[in-house]
Design an enzyme around this catalytic site. Sequence first.
Site, PDB file in Angstrom:
ATOM      1  N   ALA A 169       0.832  -1.203   0.000  1.00 50.57           N
ATOM      2  CA  ALA A 169       0.000   0.000   0.000  1.00 50.57           C
ATOM      3  C   ALA A 169       0.870   1.257   0.000  1.00 50.57           C
ATOM      4  O   ALA A 169       2.004   1.244   0.504  1.00 50.57           O
ATOM      5  CB  ALA A 169      -0.901  -0.010   1.233  1.00 50.57           C
ATOM      6  N   HIS A 170       0.314   2.333  -0.561  1.00 55.63           N
ATOM      7  CA  HIS A 170       0.954   3.656  -0.567  1.00 55.63           C
ATOM      8  C   HIS A 170       2.314   3.643  -1.264  1.00 55.63           C
ATOM      9  O   HIS A 170       3.200   4.425  -0.927  1.00 55.63           O
ATOM     10  CB  HIS A 170       1.122   4.210   0.860  1.00 55.63           C
ATOM     11  CG  HIS A 170      -0.090   4.003   1.712  1.00 55.63           C
ATOM     12  ND1 HIS A 170      -1.314   4.548   1.391  1.00 55.63           N
ATOM     13  CD2 HIS A 170      -0.274   3.286   2.841  1.00 55.63           C
ATOM     14  CE1 HIS A 170      -2.201   4.179   2.295  1.00 55.63           C
ATOM     15  NE2 HIS A 170      -1.603   3.404   3.179  1.00 55.63           N
ATOM     16  N   ARG A 171       2.497   2.738  -2.210  1.00 57.27           N
ATOM     17  CA  ARG A 171       3.775   2.584  -2.932  1.00 57.27           C
ATOM     18  C   ARG A 171       4.942   2.288  -1.992  1.00 57.27           C
ATOM     19  O   ARG A 171       6.102   2.510  -2.331  1.00 57.27           O
ATOM     20  CB  ARG A 171       4.083   3.832  -3.775  1.00 57.27           C
ATOM     21  CG  ARG A 171       3.029   4.120  -4.816  1.00 57.27           C
ATOM     22  CD  ARG A 171       3.638   4.385  -6.171  1.00 57.27           C
ATOM     23  NE  ARG A 171       2.715   4.067  -7.251  1.00 57.27           N
ATOM     24  CZ  ARG A 171       1.686   4.826  -7.609  1.00 57.27           C
ATOM     25  NH1 ARG A 171       1.407   5.955  -6.994  1.00 57.27           N
ATOM     26  NH2 ARG A 171       0.920   4.461  -8.614  1.00 57.27           N
ATOM     27  N   LEU A 172       4.654   1.759  -0.816  1.00 53.79           N
ATOM     28  CA  LEU A 172       5.726   1.357   0.107  1.00 53.79           C
ATOM     29  C   LEU A 172       6.063  -0.100  -0.198  1.00 53.79           C
ATOM     30  O   LEU A 172       5.904  -0.988   0.638  1.00 53.79           O
ATOM     31  CB  LEU A 172       5.285   1.533   1.570  1.00 53.79           C
ATOM     32  CG  LEU A 172       4.809   2.940   1.935  1.00 53.79           C
ATOM     33  CD1 LEU A 172       4.395   3.006   3.406  1.00 53.79           C
ATOM     34  CD2 LEU A 172       5.914   3.960   1.670  1.00 53.79           C
ATOM     35  N   HIS A 173       6.460  -0.328  -1.456  1.00 51.58           N
ATOM     36  CA  HIS A 173       6.635  -1.696  -1.933  1.00 51.58           C
ATOM     37  C   HIS A 173       7.769  -2.406  -1.204  1.00 51.58           C
ATOM     38  O   HIS A 173       8.643  -1.768  -0.621  1.00 51.58           O
ATOM     39  CB  HIS A 173       6.921  -1.694  -3.433  1.00 51.58           C
ATOM     40  CG  HIS A 173       5.932  -0.893  -4.206  1.00 51.58           C
ATOM     41  ND1 HIS A 173       4.579  -1.106  -4.114  1.00 51.58           N
ATOM     42  CD2 HIS A 173       6.103   0.151  -5.062  1.00 51.58           C
ATOM     43  CE1 HIS A 173       3.960  -0.232  -4.895  1.00 51.58           C
ATOM     44  NE2 HIS A 173       4.861   0.540  -5.473  1.00 51.58           N
TER      45      HIS A 173
END
Length: 193
Positions: A169-173
């Site tokens: 989520a939230h590009r917190l890959h």
Amino acid sequence: MADDPHAIFEEWLAEARLSEPNDPTAMALATADADGRPSCRMVLMKGHDERGFVFYTNMDSRKGGDLAANPQVALLFHWKSLRRQVRVEGWVEPVSGAEADAYFATRARDSQLGAWASDQSRPLEARATFEARYEEMRRRFEGGDVPRPPRWSGWRVVPERIELWNDRAHRLHERRIFIRLAKGGWSEGLLYP
Ligand SMILES: Cc1cc2nc3c(=O)[nH]c(=O)nc-3n(C[C@H](O)[C@H](O)[C@H](O)COP(=O)(O)O)c2cc1C
């Protein structure tokens, strides 16, 4: 001790087989020619174990020429349905003739004939020429098994680096990087996304 990236890859592939609309084993193969110019195309992975990732092709194709000059390659799997990618970097080794024969024998007869008919990556003046070559091969091998063409075989990509990328989520890959150790096994770390 680091996890085994090959085992995680197998788990991800099993999930991709269930969720991808087609070709879950499709991977982009990047090669570079003798001058270092890169090119990239899709191939199908036809074997995987702790030794590496196997694909089959025409050795006289453009990629075959690149690999003869420069065995360094990169592979990329992208499973859109899972929002995951796997990046592999390493070098290629030819599979044995026996391994290539065994795989070729499992292919549909039409695909076997296609391998004989296609002068892969060479200019083709008209579709009809290709179809005529295919017909010629069909007649040539009628009534018997189709042997593996001499210049059609497989390469095994021996990985030095494997990165397992997972959407979060939230590009917190999440990026897990595995680097092969000279003594065997892997070192494991994380990369910023
Ligand atoms: C999903 C997909 C899978 C493919 N699988 C293979 C393959 O396993 N082997 C192969 O030689 N070409 C395969 N191709 C065709 C290659 O992408 C490429 O067109 C061909 O190998 C010639 O590439 P080259 O001129 O760089 O050698 C595939 C194409 C797609 C779209």
